[in-house]
Every structure is written in C-alpha cells, then in structure tokens.
Design a protein around this motif. Sequence first.
Motif, mmCIF file in Angstrom:
data_model
loop_
_atom_site.group_PDB
_atom_site.id
_atom_site.type_symbol
_atom_site.label_atom_id
_atom_site.label_comp_id
_atom_site.label_asym_id
_atom_site.label_seq_id
_atom_site.Cartn_x
_atom_site.Cartn_y
_atom_site.Cartn_z
ATOM 1 N N VAL A 259 2.990 9.802 6.912
ATOM 2 C CA VAL A 259 2.472 11.171 6.952
ATOM 3 C C VAL A 259 3.530 12.109 7.517
ATOM 4 O O VAL A 259 3.781 13.195 6.986
ATOM 5 C CB VAL A 259 1.188 11.247 7.802
ATOM 6 C CG1 VAL A 259 0.696 12.693 7.907
ATOM 7 C CG2 VAL A 259 0.105 10.356 7.202
ATOM 8 N N LYS A 260 4.159 11.695 8.606
ATOM 9 C CA LYS A 260 5.176 12.532 9.244
ATOM 10 C C LYS A 260 6.413 12.674 8.350
ATOM 11 O O LYS A 260 7.021 13.736 8.282
ATOM 12 C CB LYS A 260 5.558 11.920 10.586
ATOM 13 C CG LYS A 260 6.358 12.867 11.467
ATOM 14 C CD LYS A 260 6.469 12.339 12.884
ATOM 15 C CE LYS A 260 7.229 13.353 13.758
ATOM 16 N NZ LYS A 260 7.337 12.897 15.166
ATOM 17 N N GLY A 300 -3.399 1.114 -1.600
ATOM 18 C CA GLY A 300 -3.572 2.010 -0.464
ATOM 19 C C GLY A 300 -2.618 1.743 0.678
ATOM 20 O O GLY A 300 -2.805 2.252 1.791
ATOM 21 N N ARG A 301 -1.579 0.948 0.441
ATOM 22 C CA ARG A 301 -0.610 0.630 1.507
ATOM 23 C C ARG A 301 0.571 1.588 1.523
ATOM 24 O O ARG A 301 1.405 1.545 2.425
ATOM 25 C CB ARG A 301 -0.119 -0.804 1.353
ATOM 26 C CG ARG A 301 -1.184 -1.852 1.646
ATOM 27 C CD ARG A 301 -0.684 -3.264 1.448
ATOM 28 N NE ARG A 301 -0.423 -3.557 0.037
ATOM 29 C CZ ARG A 301 0.708 -4.082 -0.420
ATOM 30 N NH1 ARG A 301 1.706 -4.323 0.407
ATOM 31 N NH2 ARG A 301 0.847 -4.349 -1.711
ATOM 32 N N PHE A 302 0.672 2.448 0.506
ATOM 33 C CA PHE A 302 1.742 3.442 0.470
ATOM 34 C C PHE A 302 1.169 4.723 -0.121
ATOM 35 O O PHE A 302 0.476 4.698 -1.149
ATOM 36 C CB PHE A 302 2.918 2.937 -0.382
ATOM 37 C CG PHE A 302 4.213 3.653 -0.113
ATOM 38 C CD1 PHE A 302 5.065 3.215 0.886
ATOM 39 C CD2 PHE A 302 4.585 4.781 -0.850
ATOM 40 C CE1 PHE A 302 6.259 3.872 1.154
ATOM 41 C CE2 PHE A 302 5.765 5.451 -0.597
ATOM 42 C CZ PHE A 302 6.617 4.989 0.417
ATOM 43 N N ARG A 303 1.448 5.836 0.539
ATOM 44 C CA ARG A 303 0.878 7.107 0.112
ATOM 45 C C ARG A 303 1.430 7.524 -1.241
ATOM 46 O O ARG A 303 2.647 7.537 -1.461
ATOM 47 C CB ARG A 303 1.185 8.195 1.138
ATOM 48 C CG ARG A 303 0.475 8.008 2.466
ATOM 49 C CD ARG A 303 0.815 9.183 3.378
ATOM 50 N NE ARG A 303 0.310 10.440 2.822
ATOM 51 C CZ ARG A 303 -0.826 11.007 3.153
ATOM 52 N NH1 ARG A 303 -1.619 10.429 4.050
ATOM 53 N NH2 ARG A 303 -1.208 12.162 2.606
ATOM 54 N N GLU A 304 0.535 7.910 -2.144
ATOM 55 C CA GLU A 304 0.948 8.317 -3.479
ATOM 56 C C GLU A 304 1.763 9.609 -3.445
ATOM 57 O O GLU A 304 2.766 9.737 -4.149
ATOM 58 C CB GLU A 304 -0.280 8.494 -4.375
ATOM 59 C CG GLU A 304 0.065 8.782 -5.829
ATOM 60 C CD GLU A 304 -1.170 8.831 -6.720
ATOM 61 O OE1 GLU A 304 -1.035 8.716 -7.940
ATOM 62 O OE2 GLU A 304 -2.289 8.990 -6.171
ATOM 63 N N ASP A 305 1.354 10.566 -2.589
ATOM 64 C CA ASP A 305 2.083 11.831 -2.519
ATOM 65 C C ASP A 305 3.499 11.622 -1.975
ATOM 66 O O ASP A 305 4.452 12.258 -2.423
ATOM 67 C CB ASP A 305 1.325 12.862 -1.674
ATOM 68 C CG ASP A 305 0.796 12.302 -0.367
ATOM 69 O OD1 ASP A 305 1.117 11.133 -0.052
ATOM 70 O OD2 ASP A 305 0.045 13.023 0.330
ATOM 71 N N LEU A 306 3.649 10.701 -1.022
ATOM 72 C CA LEU A 306 4.990 10.395 -0.505
ATOM 73 C C LEU A 306 5.836 9.722 -1.579
ATOM 74 O O LEU A 306 7.030 10.018 -1.724
ATOM 75 C CB LEU A 306 4.887 9.500 0.734
ATOM 76 C CG LEU A 306 6.219 9.037 1.331
ATOM 77 C CD1 LEU A 306 7.080 10.219 1.756
ATOM 78 C CD2 LEU A 306 5.980 8.088 2.509
ATOM 79 N N TYR A 307 5.201 8.823 -2.336
ATOM 80 C CA TYR A 307 5.930 8.126 -3.408
ATOM 81 C C TYR A 307 6.548 9.123 -4.383
ATOM 82 O O TYR A 307 7.720 9.012 -4.735
ATOM 83 C CB TYR A 307 4.977 7.177 -4.143
ATOM 84 C CG TYR A 307 5.597 6.529 -5.368
ATOM 85 C CD1 TYR A 307 6.462 5.451 -5.247
ATOM 86 C CD2 TYR A 307 5.329 7.014 -6.647
ATOM 87 C CE1 TYR A 307 7.041 4.870 -6.365
ATOM 88 C CE2 TYR A 307 5.890 6.450 -7.771
ATOM 89 C CZ TYR A 307 6.748 5.372 -7.625
ATOM 90 O OH TYR A 307 7.327 4.804 -8.734
#
Length: 450
Positions: A259-260, A300-307
């Motif tokens: 998130v950060k 759900g182990r990695f954020r889609e928006d970050l990807y």
Amino acid sequence: MSAETRRLLIVEDDLGLQRQLRWAYEGYAITAVGDREAALAALRAEEPAVVTLDLGLPPDPDGTSEGFATLEAMLALKPDTKIIVASGHGARESALKAIAMGAFDFYSKPIDIDTLGLIVARAFHVHALEAENRRLAARIEGETALGGMLTAAPEMLKVTRTIERVAPADVSVLLLGASGTGKELLARGLHDSSPRAKGAFVAINCAAIPETLLESELFGHEKGAFTGAIKTTAGKIESAHGGTLFLDEIGDVPLPLQVKLLRFLQERVIERIGGRKAIPVDTRIVCATHQDLDAMVADGRFREDLYYRLAEIVVRIPSLAERPGDAALLARHFLRRYARQMNAGVKGFAADALAAIDAWGWPGNVRELENRVKRAVIMADGKQVTAADLDLDDREAEPINLKAIREEADRRAIRHALARAQGNISGTARLLGISRPTLYDLMKAYDLQP
C-alpha cells in the motif's frame, strides 16, 4: 602468412645440422641457436610460433637432461609455442616424457628433412588456428550485449533489444524470470542505457530482508522512530533519487507495505518512518521476480493496482536451457575468468565436458553454471576440465547430430505408442500412422521389443 610472420626457432648444437635445417626451411624466418640460454633469449626476442628442439644440448650433449630443462623453461615462458622435440637417446621414453611436459610433437633422429618439414608445417597451422580462436573468443567476450550480458542466443538478444528500446522512456519495467537468469544485470543495463545513467543505481532484494526491516530499508526512518534508530537514515528509494531503484523479488513485499509503495508510485513522494514531512523523490522503478504475479493477484496476495503500476512494461527472461549455445559460451567465459584469478593451468574443456554442458538442463541457470565451472577450475587435475570435474560425468548427453535426434524421437514415439496399444503391433501402427511392415522395420532397426 609471410615468411616474416612464420618465425621458426631451431635449437641445435650441431652446426652442420643447423645449416642443413636452415636450407630445408627457406620458407620461414629462421633463428638458430645452440644452447638453453640462447634459446630463451631468442624466444623472448623473436616470439617464434614453432621451435624444433634437440634434447642433446650442452653441457649434456650425450643425454637429455639439458634438453628437457630447456623445454620446461620455454613452455613456462611462452606456453602457446609449438615445440617439436628431436632426440636419438631412448626415443620412446623421451617422446612420452616430452609430450607429457607439453611438447607439440616428437621426432627420432636421424632426422628425415621431408617428414620433419611436414610436422613443422602442421605446427604452424595449429598455432594459427589457436591464435584465431583466441581472437574470436576475445571479440565475443568484448562484444557483450546490454549490461555486459554475454549471449549469442536469439531469445536473449531479443530481450536485450527490448530493454534498449524502453530504456529512454521513463516507465516502470517488470522483469520476469527464474533465479539466476541475469535480472539484476539487465536492470543495470537498462539504467546505464537510460537518461538516468549519471544517477545512482540502487538494488535491494526484498526477499532477503526481514519483513519488519523492509519498510525502513525502502523508506528510511527518523531518529528515535523506533528502538535502535539512533540517527535519521535515508531509505533506498530516497537514495535512488535521480537514478534507478531495482526491487528484486518484488513478489515478497508484504501487503501492508504494498500500500505504501503504491502511494509512492502514484504521488512520487515518501515519508520516512516516524516522519511527517513528504519528501519528493524522482526515482525510476525496475522490479523483478521469479514468482507468478498474475496468480498472486488472483489469490489476493499481491495488489492488482500495484501490479499495473509496476508492470507498465513486462519483459520475460528465458532460462539458460531456453538459450541454445549460451551455456557453452558462458562456460568458456567463466573458465577464462577463474583460471586467471586463481592462476590455474586450466586451458579449456574436454569433449565430454562440452557434451555434458549442452545436455544438462541448468535448473539453477547462469548462477549454477558459474559455480560449477569455478569449482571445476579448482578441482581439475589437467589442462582441460572434464565432465567429472563439473560433477556432470553421469549425465546422459543429448545428441546434436540431426540423424541421431530423429532416431531418438522415433524411439520415444514407438515406445509410447506400444505402451498405449498394450504391445499390439496393429494398434501401434495405427496410432503412429504407418504400416505394420514399416513398424516392424523400425523396431528391428532400433532393437525395440513389443
């Protein structure tokens, strides 16, 4: 090759034989000497490609001790020189010893000029071939791809060309590949090819740092932010301002920290742990992982928006097994490097070693190859690394001959069809799309039983 470049050194204490050899080898630039000291001086000054050496030199003209001492000294001084030894003293024993010491060839006295001439001509030819091979190897080593990547495989060259194209564009790049495929090398090459090349290249392995410390490593912390924070420390993101930050194994970043990291990518500002001040940072992000991020997003182990922030450009790096010919090319490169570093006498690979290198699947990729070659340089007994030195001596080498490859494919197909048809010949022939007589002929040729 002119006579000037075809330098031949004759080491012979018999002046009459010296004159005879000079007359016989008029096509070469010849220097003739009669003792060890003069021979070594001529070797340094003239650097002849080929030497003919009489073992019976003074002060032991009736023996071989001085000749062998001269041979040893010459090879130590210039190992690539082709030395042809001649002697009439215990010819067989002398020949075996001379060849074992590194002589190119041996000839028993009395000397037949014509035969010796053929040996000399062959020695010049072999010397020229070896010199050309060294030049080609040096050229290949010098003409590396992006970031010093050594490759001749089209699959890898395509990757380097892709990275060269995206380097000038200030976009995030995600490198996908197994461990040991050269992800950091490519990331550094991308940085060096970009407008940010004068800035810092900062690398961090997210999997190698405990989760509790990773946030501080990335974002930094203020003095007193936590126990042990005795001074304000800038994080890796801040240290890479104006340059490139390489986040290796990005898939191991925990969700709260994702998130950060996403906020930084969106707003291009960071806050140190314990701080309240937003710090603008101009840093290009290059990430890498061996994990399947698409599956991690789905789980759900990695954020889609970050990807999607990180994967503006995705580059998939082939494994070493998917780069035909690169294993042998890299192996030679590592052998030369470690032989120089360790002052080892290893010069190359034996045929069984090259076959084993081509056959092995390299699950550890380039890192495994480098480790095996380094160990082999240390363990090798002779001048050539064998398959046993690489610990690959019990591997079955795959054929590279086209006929052999076809035969092996036929064998596998027939065995598979026989199993499917439970040994029934008619059923096997139908599965293979051939007639029964043809199948019988193939089974007989390949010694296969139903």
